[in-house]
Design a protein around this motif. Structure first.
Motif, short mmCIF file in Angstrom:
data_model
loop_
_atom_site.label_atom_id
_atom_site.label_comp_id
_atom_site.label_asym_id
_atom_site.label_seq_id
_atom_site.Cartn_x
_atom_site.Cartn_y
_atom_site.Cartn_z
N TRP A 95 -37.62 50.14 30.53
CA TRP A 95 -37.84 51.58 30.40
C TRP A 95 -36.55 52.35 30.15
O TRP A 95 -36.56 53.58 30.06
CB TRP A 95 -38.55 52.14 31.62
N ALA A 96 -35.41 51.68 30.00
CA ALA A 96 -34.13 52.36 29.81
C ALA A 96 -34.05 53.13 28.49
O ALA A 96 -33.24 54.04 28.35
CB ALA A 96 -32.98 51.36 29.90
N GLN A 97 -34.89 52.79 27.54
CA GLN A 97 -34.89 53.50 26.24
C GLN A 97 -35.69 54.81 26.30
O GLN A 97 -35.72 55.55 25.32
CB GLN A 97 -35.44 52.58 25.16
N TRP A 98 -36.32 55.08 27.43
CA TRP A 98 -37.14 56.28 27.59
C TRP A 98 -36.48 57.27 28.54
O TRP A 98 -35.70 56.88 29.41
CB TRP A 98 -38.52 55.91 28.13
N VAL A 99 -36.80 58.53 28.40
CA VAL A 99 -36.30 59.58 29.29
C VAL A 99 -37.43 60.57 29.55
O VAL A 99 -38.28 60.81 28.69
CB VAL A 99 -35.06 60.28 28.67
N ALA A 100 -37.44 61.11 30.75
CA ALA A 100 -38.43 62.13 31.13
C ALA A 100 -37.69 63.47 31.19
O ALA A 100 -36.77 63.64 31.99
CB ALA A 100 -39.05 61.79 32.47
N VAL A 101 -38.10 64.40 30.35
CA VAL A 101 -37.45 65.71 30.24
C VAL A 101 -38.29 66.74 30.99
O VAL A 101 -39.52 66.79 30.82
CB VAL A 101 -37.28 66.12 28.76
N ALA A 102 -37.64 67.55 31.80
CA ALA A 102 -38.34 68.56 32.60
C ALA A 102 -39.05 69.57 31.70
O ALA A 102 -38.41 70.26 30.91
CB ALA A 102 -37.36 69.26 33.53
N LEU A 103 -40.37 69.65 31.82
CA LEU A 103 -41.15 70.59 31.00
C LEU A 103 -40.75 72.04 31.26
O LEU A 103 -40.80 72.86 30.36
CB LEU A 103 -42.64 70.41 31.27
N GLY A 104 -40.32 72.34 32.48
CA GLY A 104 -39.90 73.70 32.80
C GLY A 104 -38.65 74.14 32.07
O GLY A 104 -38.35 75.33 32.01
N SER A 105 -37.93 73.20 31.48
CA SER A 105 -36.72 73.56 30.73
C SER A 105 -37.00 73.78 29.24
O SER A 105 -36.11 74.17 28.50
CB SER A 105 -35.64 72.47 30.90
N PHE A 106 -38.24 73.55 28.81
CA PHE A 106 -38.60 73.78 27.41
C PHE A 106 -38.55 75.28 27.09
O PHE A 106 -39.04 76.10 27.86
CB PHE A 106 -40.03 73.29 27.12
N ASP A 107 -37.96 75.62 25.95
CA ASP A 107 -38.02 76.99 25.43
C ASP A 107 -39.18 77.15 24.46
O ASP A 107 -39.73 78.23 24.31
CB ASP A 107 -36.70 77.36 24.73
N THR A 108 -39.52 76.07 23.79
CA THR A 108 -40.66 76.04 22.89
C THR A 108 -41.91 75.76 23.72
O THR A 108 -41.90 74.91 24.60
CB THR A 108 -40.49 74.92 21.84
N SER A 109 -42.97 76.46 23.45
CA SER A 109 -44.21 76.29 24.21
C SER A 109 -44.77 74.89 24.04
O SER A 109 -44.89 74.38 22.92
CB SER A 109 -45.23 77.32 23.73
#
Length: 129
Positions: A95-109
């Motif tokens: 799973w090292a090739q994947w990352v989970a990005v915080a949805l609350g940090s999105f500027d685009t809806s």
């Protein structure tokens, strides 16, 4: 697969020191109720979109990102100026090739919805949907 130069989402930290682009549609989005996510977010759960690490491009403030090893194989990153949570990912293994990005940090809806609820056995007893 999408065009690698196509920006699907943009995001940033609270103070704006860090900005990023996501170059593909996330494969999944989830609410994680584990104790680490609760503590990192200071909330009942954390919401993340999973993408390939190669599909995340920081466009501003990469030198402001601070990371720490939260467990044996997981690293979490945040803004060293405002403390905004940005991402977490495995440091080794399949799973090292994947990352989970915080949805609350999105500027685009983001309107694709949540696909999974993770670690519900740790759900905060004071939170009710």
């Amino acid at each position: 697969m999408t065009n690698k130069d196509s920006v699907h989402y943009q995001g940033s930290c609270l103070c704006g020191a860090i900005q990023y682009e996501i170059l593909a549609e996330p494969v999944t989005a989830s609410h994680c109720h584990c104790k680490m996510c609760q503590k990192q977010h200071g909330a009942a759960f954390a919401s993340y979109a999973r993408i390939r690490r190669s599909e995340l491009r920081y466009t501003k403030g990469q030198d402001t990102i601070k990371s720490y090893q939260s467990s044996e194989k997981v690293e979490r990153s945040f803004c060293s100026e405002c403390g905004s949570n940005l991402e977490w990912g495995y440091t080794e293994g399949e799973w090292a090739q994947w990352v989970a990005v915080a949805l609350g940090s999105f500027d685009t809806s983001y309107s694709e919805g949540i696909h999974r609820e993770l670690h519900t056995e740790d759900k905060a007893p004071w939170w009710q949907p």
